[in-house]
Design a protein around this motif. Structure first.
Motif, PDB file in Angstrom:
ATOM      1  N   ILE A  45      76.302 -26.401  -9.093  1.00  0.00           N
ATOM      2  CA  ILE A  45      77.418 -26.263 -10.033  1.00  0.00           C
ATOM      3  C   ILE A  45      77.324 -27.320 -11.128  1.00  0.00           C
ATOM      4  O   ILE A  45      77.809 -27.113 -12.247  1.00  0.00           O
ATOM      5  CB  ILE A  45      78.789 -26.309  -9.312  1.00  0.00           C
ATOM      6  N   ALA A  72      77.219 -26.462 -15.006  1.00  0.00           N
ATOM      7  CA  ALA A  72      78.135 -27.170 -15.907  1.00  0.00           C
ATOM      8  C   ALA A  72      77.430 -27.629 -17.173  1.00  0.00           C
ATOM      9  O   ALA A  72      78.038 -27.683 -18.252  1.00  0.00           O
ATOM     10  CB  ALA A  72      78.755 -28.362 -15.182  1.00  0.00           C
ATOM     11  N   LEU A 115      83.847 -28.599 -11.035  1.00  0.00           N
ATOM     12  CA  LEU A 115      83.314 -28.258 -12.353  1.00  0.00           C
ATOM     13  C   LEU A 115      83.787 -29.205 -13.440  1.00  0.00           C
ATOM     14  O   LEU A 115      82.989 -29.660 -14.270  1.00  0.00           O
ATOM     15  CB  LEU A 115      83.678 -26.815 -12.709  1.00  0.00           C
TER      16      LEU A 115
END
Length: 543
Positions: A273, A277, A312
């Motif tokens: 993630i 990002a 995130l």
């Protein structure tokens, strides 16, 4: 250490896009490089040979092939100081980049002969090594496409499929490995402030930086256990490490992703993630907010990693801070007034972006309502991109819940297989859990499902009440003829709805109650070119 690494990437990330640039006349180049300007140094025909030079490598462009030679340097975080090390990292670069660009990264070849008269891929004792690549036919990267306003939705969709499949296939870090521990993640986040703060003298900028640092520390304290848990769950993987549009090119209408980080494993063994990002941040920075959410939504629908949304904002802030830091280093190395003004403007953009990620916005929970073919998924997707929301598709999540991929046929008939009443109840309960995960992470969510029964809708109204957030129902309508035509025309769609399913839905549907209508926006999607605009206006008035 990271400051130097990011400077290196700032310089190197342009190497492919500069392949059409002018030859660098270089009397300071070592004799080896000068010797490689001679056509007879190569075992194939060449065009006019050109050189691209960074502080860690030389890239020689010969027409059909490009050869990258690592400089004998040692910066601590990067050590190419010996022949054996250069050979090792050449092989690492080939290994890593072949995962995403196997047709372009060809081989590691020896350079033999004498420095004044070298032979590329020659015989005898190697005096150095080169990475042999096919030379890109076009110098333009997707960053340049974005900057000129030419980035297209299909390219975002290609990137999404490539990265989601890549993340699913790459190696996972073992629990005892040194990578991906929460303390290690915090170290890289905090290092930005250690380098940025001494380079600022503006009180407002320093105050802004202090606020971001304060948020980052609190966010890490709240999320460090999840970071550690995700390592145990296998989300720390050997990623690309530098996933931005400057390392992507469009060749023959196909996206090619190149230039993985090969020299420092700590910068590529990261949470998937965090890698996602990087691209989301890059798209937001370039003003492509809709594309950022298009990528994020399709990535999550492909991977199912909605849990990662909780981290995130931390990773988005981190990625923006790294870019802000690099711009300040450029200022320290550039004395031209006009250049310094632009650099300070760039720093402000990235610092403001980092600060933006630390702030929460009002969150909404939106559910759709309508029969198959009414346009729910199409408009939910467009709406999610417009308002920056997460779209969760019941067709996809139902299949994932029962072990199927999004486009895999389940061969289930009406009231059988994954479409029994019990399976439907289980699916909607699962959707409630996903919706809460998204809302808790600070994002608005659109649950894209038929919602034809009162009990299904009530689950989400109660969730909105519990979370104290706004709740809306979008009622999608179209004529019987349009519904049937759309169902017949569907191809490669996660939905398995048929005309028979439509008729069954119409018979079983429970109408919206008077109380529910207080939350309803009705949109007719038939021959309505302004449905999305009307939807946005109606939602703003309703809320």
């Amino acid at each position: 250490m990271l400051l130097l690494e990011e400077l290196r990437k700032l310089i190197v990330m342009k190497k492919m896009q500069q392949m059409g640039g002018n030859k660098i006349e270089s009397d300071s180049s070592p004799s080896l490089i000068k010797g490689l300007f001679e056509a007879d140094a190569y075992p194939h025909e060449t065009d006019a040979i050109r050189l691209i030079e960074t502080h860690i490598s030389w890239v020689l462009l010969t027409g059909q092939y490009a050869y990258k030679i690592k400089k004998p340097v040692n910066f601590g975080f990067l050590d190419f100081s010996t022949l054996d090390k250069r050979r090792h990292y050449c092989h690492e670069e080939i290994r890593l980049n072949r995962r995403l660009a196997k047709d372009w990264y060809l081989d590691v070849v020896p350079i033999t002969g004498q420095h004044e008269h070298p032979k590329m891929d020659g015989t005898g004792i190697a005096i150095d090594y080169a990475i042999k690549m096919r030379q890109f036919p076009s110098p333009q990267t997707l960053r340049e496409s974005a900057e000129s306003g030419e980035l297209k939705p299909d390219e975002i969709d290609q990137i999404t499929r490539i990265i989601a499949d890549f993340h699913n296939a790459i190696e996972k870090a073992e629990e005892q490995s040194p990578y991906g521990d929460s303390q290690d993640i915090k170290h890289w986040f905090d290092e930005n402030f250690h380098h940025i703060q001494p380079l600022l003298d503006d009180k407002q900028q320093l105050s802004q930086l202090e606020g971001i640092a304060f948020w980052g520390n609190n966010e890490w304290l709240r999320k460090s256990a999840l970071m550690q848990q995700r390592k145990q769950q296998g989300f720390i993987r050997e990623c690309h490490g530098d996933l931005h549009l400057g390392n992507m090119a469009l060749i023959g209408a196909k996206v090619v992703i190149f230039d993985c980080i090969e020299f420092n494993p700590s910068l590529r063994w990261i949470d998937v993630i965090s890698e996602a990002a990087f691209l989301v941040m890059d798209l937001l920075h370039l003003g492509y907010d809709g594309y950022a959410y298009r990528f994020l939504n399709r990535y999550l629908q492909h991977t199912g990693d909605y849990q990662g949304l909780a981290l995130l904002r931390y990773y988005l802030t981190y990625r923006a801070l790294v870019r802000a830091k690099v711009t300040l280093l450029r200022k320290a190395q550039n004395s031209e007034t006009s250049a310094c003004e632009q650099i300070l403007s760039d720093y402000t953009d990235f610092a403001d972006l980092a600060e933006r990620f630390t702030k929460t916005s009002p969150v909404m929970l939106i559910i759709t309502h309508g029969f198959s073919g009414s346009g729910k998924s199409t408009y939910a997707s467009q709406l999610a991109e417009k308002i920056g929301a997460i779209q969760i598709r019941s067709d996809i999540e139902r299949k994932r819940l029962f072990g199927y991929s999004a486009h895999e046929a389940t061969h289930s008939d009406i009231e059988s297989g994954v479409y029994t009443q019990e399976a439907g109840q289980r699916t909607y309960r699962h959707l409630v859990g996903l919706a809460k995960t998204v809302v808790d992470a600070g994002f608005s969510v659109i649950i894209d499902a038929a919602f034809l029964k009162v009990e299904q809708r009530e689950l989400f109204r109660k969730l909105a009440d519990e979370c104290r957030i706004k709740f809306s129902i979008i009622d999608f309508q179209a004529s019987e003829e349009t519904l049937c035509n759309r169902i017949k025309q569907r191809q490669l769609n996660p939905s398995e709805a048929t005309i028979a399913v439509l008729h069954q839905q119409q018979q079983a549907a429970q109408p919206l109650s008077d109380e529910e209508k207080n939350h309803v926006v009705t949109i007719n999607t038939e021959r309505n070119g302004h449905a999305l605009e009307q939807l946005l206006t109606a939602l703003s008035l309703l809320n």
